[in-house]
Design an enzyme around this catalytic site. Structure first.
Site, PDB file in Angstrom:
ATOM      1  N   PHE A 109      45.719  34.906  43.462  1.00  0.00           N
ATOM      2  CA  PHE A 109      47.108  35.057  43.918  1.00  0.00           C
ATOM      3  C   PHE A 109      47.367  34.399  45.268  1.00  0.00           C
ATOM      4  CE2 PHE A 109      48.258  37.969  47.379  1.00  0.00           C
ATOM      5  CZ  PHE A 109      47.019  38.423  47.774  1.00  0.00           C
ATOM      6  N   LYS A 110      46.311  34.050  45.994  1.00  0.00           N
ATOM      7  CA  LYS A 110      46.502  33.398  47.289  1.00  0.00           C
ATOM      8  C   LYS A 110      47.312  32.102  47.154  1.00  0.00           C
ATOM      9  CE  LYS A 110      43.662  36.245  49.584  1.00  0.00           C
ATOM     10  NZ  LYS A 110      43.193  37.192  48.572  1.00  0.00           N
TER      11      LYS A 110
END
Ligand SMILES: *Cc1c(COP(=O)(O)O)cnc(C)c1O
Length: 491
Positions: A109-110
């Site tokens: 998700f970064k």
């Protein structure tokens, strides 16, 4: 919109200045002076796509960017790099909603925030007439590093150095980082854990001597860690997005409470959910899911934040953290935005290793529910979803999925489990949970096995690793980290 430090420095920063600085001079984090309120009705937002919603949210925070500038940043970030044109994918499996945030280039998700950060930063430098080159310095528990490297690879006027705990990240995570191309990138393994890396990086940020050396080489520091508002704000977007897409799918009605369950480490992701709630999204509970490094679980249940404990290496390494940096922002808000009081607590944490908050603060944080999962519970949850509906989740997501099932025992509010990584990033743990006989010595070979049992296409981020050359092999002591930085900017 102005940004100020959580520790008392009264200097007001514009959003673009705060993006450049990363961290306030007094070691505090930048916070908006006042949290904005969404000015477009949810019903109207539900008809928009990810990029359009991103604009409606970010324009309230990045107020010194023009509409054209912000839209350009958004369009460059959320494009074909993602393997779905939805960017964030809301799926329903086994009766449960999952918000899949791992469809970007590094399958964690970064990417949601790091895809846009370089664009926000480049634009900010131009707006502020800064000609220095920027050195991005980042500590990573595994996923930030690769996402930041990928995002800044070959971006002009920038260099990026990433420190990761040697032995504290998954084999795939390490391979992703050490094979990074781009002449402006550098990756260093550190003999220590993530907290050691992060503390040293923070220390280097506020080291005037090092800043001076950088400056004489034509550089200035910035951070790609989740303490930068250029990371935090883009994460608010997908909570707004998830809520209105749940409305659009008739899963909830407008105004109905919706819980978000977030696998938590540095507290950036869940803080973004809290900001979304403050902005008017009808979020119910914020379920803070921890692994065995359950410092946040203990904090929310006792009011005492205590990092004096053993650091445990778990199967969800990106959450192996004892000092959750972004919690500082919540503490600050819980004190009625009183930076002096916050600074006292943060000094205590630094000096004594713990602090305690009072009843009023705990009342302010009452929408946070903290639950933790141990290794067995994580494994069982992965197996449960695979056996019941064929859906494969990664270990981090499983921490949250476990917490969600637990929370549902006495809370019937609808919920969304935030899915933070592709199972392909943690194949070994995932396969051993489903069926230990599927595990082999070769992490890349196991990707094929995972494909066979899940029929989810192997992401490019994994298939390309097979033939990628190792470029970065330096390992150093924590104390040598400043030397690594000096060496990198000199040549
Ligand atoms: C970084 C990360 C987390 C933790 O997010 P925070 O914002 O640090 O709380 C959870 N899962 C994965 C896969 C991550 O990469």
């Amino acid at each position: 919109m102005k940004y100020i430090s959580t520790r008392g420095d009264k200097t007001e920063f514009s959003s673009s200045q705060a993006v450049i600085a990363g961290l306030a001079k007094d070691g505090g984090l930048f916070v908006p002076k006042n949290l904005p309120v969404l000015d477009v009705p949810l019903e109207e937002l539900s008809k928009k796509d990810y990029r359009e919603i991103a604009y409606e949210v970010m324009k309230l925070f990045f107020t010194d960017y023009t509409k054209e500038e912000l839209c350009e940043c958004i369009n460059r970030a959320y494009d074909k790099k993602f393997d779905t044109d939805k960017i964030a994918s809301l799926v329903k499996r086994g009766g449960q909603h999952f918000l899949e945030l791992f469809h970007g280039p590094t399958i964690a998700f970064k990417d949601m925030a790091l895809s846009i950060l370089p664009h926000l930063l480049k634009c900010a430098l131009k707006k502020n007439g800064i000609n220095d080159r920027v050195l991005i310095m980042t500590a990573t528990s595994g996923d930030t590093g690769k996402a930041a490297l990928e995002a800044f690879d070959s971006v002009e006027s920038t260099r990026i150095i990433v420190f990761y705990p040697k032995g504290g990240v998954s084999p795939i995570q390490e391979r992703q980082m050490v094979t990074q191309t781009g002449a402006n990138t550098k990756v260093i393994g550190v003999k220590g854990n993530f907290d050691d890396c992060q503390s040293k990086v923070k220390e280097m940020f506020s080291d005037p001597g090092l800043a001076q050396e950088l400056s004489s080489n034509g550089f200035r520091f910035s951070s790609a860690n989740s303490i930068n508002i250029g990371r935090l704000i883009p994460q608010v977007v997908y909570y707004v997005y998830a809520y209105v897409k749940m409305m659009e799918a008739n899963e909830i009605s407008e105004g109905e409470a919706l819980n978000f369950v977030v696998p938590t480490g540095n507290f950036g992701n869940i803080l973004a959910a809290f900001y979304a709630k403050k902005m008017g999204v009808p979020v119910g509970k914020l379920v803070c899911a921890s692994n065995e490094n359950k410092v946040l679980y203990d904090f929310f249940n006792t009011g005492i934040y205590d990092r004096r404990r053993e650091f445990i290496l778990t199967t969800s390494p990106s959450m192996d953290i004892l000092i959750s940096s972004n919690l500082e922002r919540l503490i600050y808000h819980s004190l009625g935005d009183d930076a002096q009081k916050n600074a006292v607590l943060m000094d205590r944490l630094f000096e004594d290793g713990f602090y305690e908050v009072g009843d009023a603060q705990r009342e302010y944080m009452k929408d946070f529910v903290a639950i933790f999962a141990n290794g067995q519970q994580v494994s069982d949850t992965i197996k449960h979803y695979y056996d019941s509906c064929g859906y494969v989740i990664d270990t981090h997501t499983a921490v949250a999925a476990y917490a969600n099932l637990k929370n549902m025992e006495n809370d019937r509010t609808k919920s969304v489990v935030v899915s933070t990584a592709s199972p392909y990033k943690f194949t070994r743990y995932v396969l051993s949970s489903i069926d230990p006989s599927l595990v082999s010595d070769d992490d890349l070979e196991m990707a094929s096995t995972l494909y066979d049992i899940s029929k989810v296409e192997i992401p490019k981020a994994i298939s390309l690793l097979k033939d990628a050359k190792v470029i970065h092999d330096r390992v150093c002591e924590t104390s040598e980290m400043p030397d690594m930085v000096r060496e990198f900017i000199r040549n």
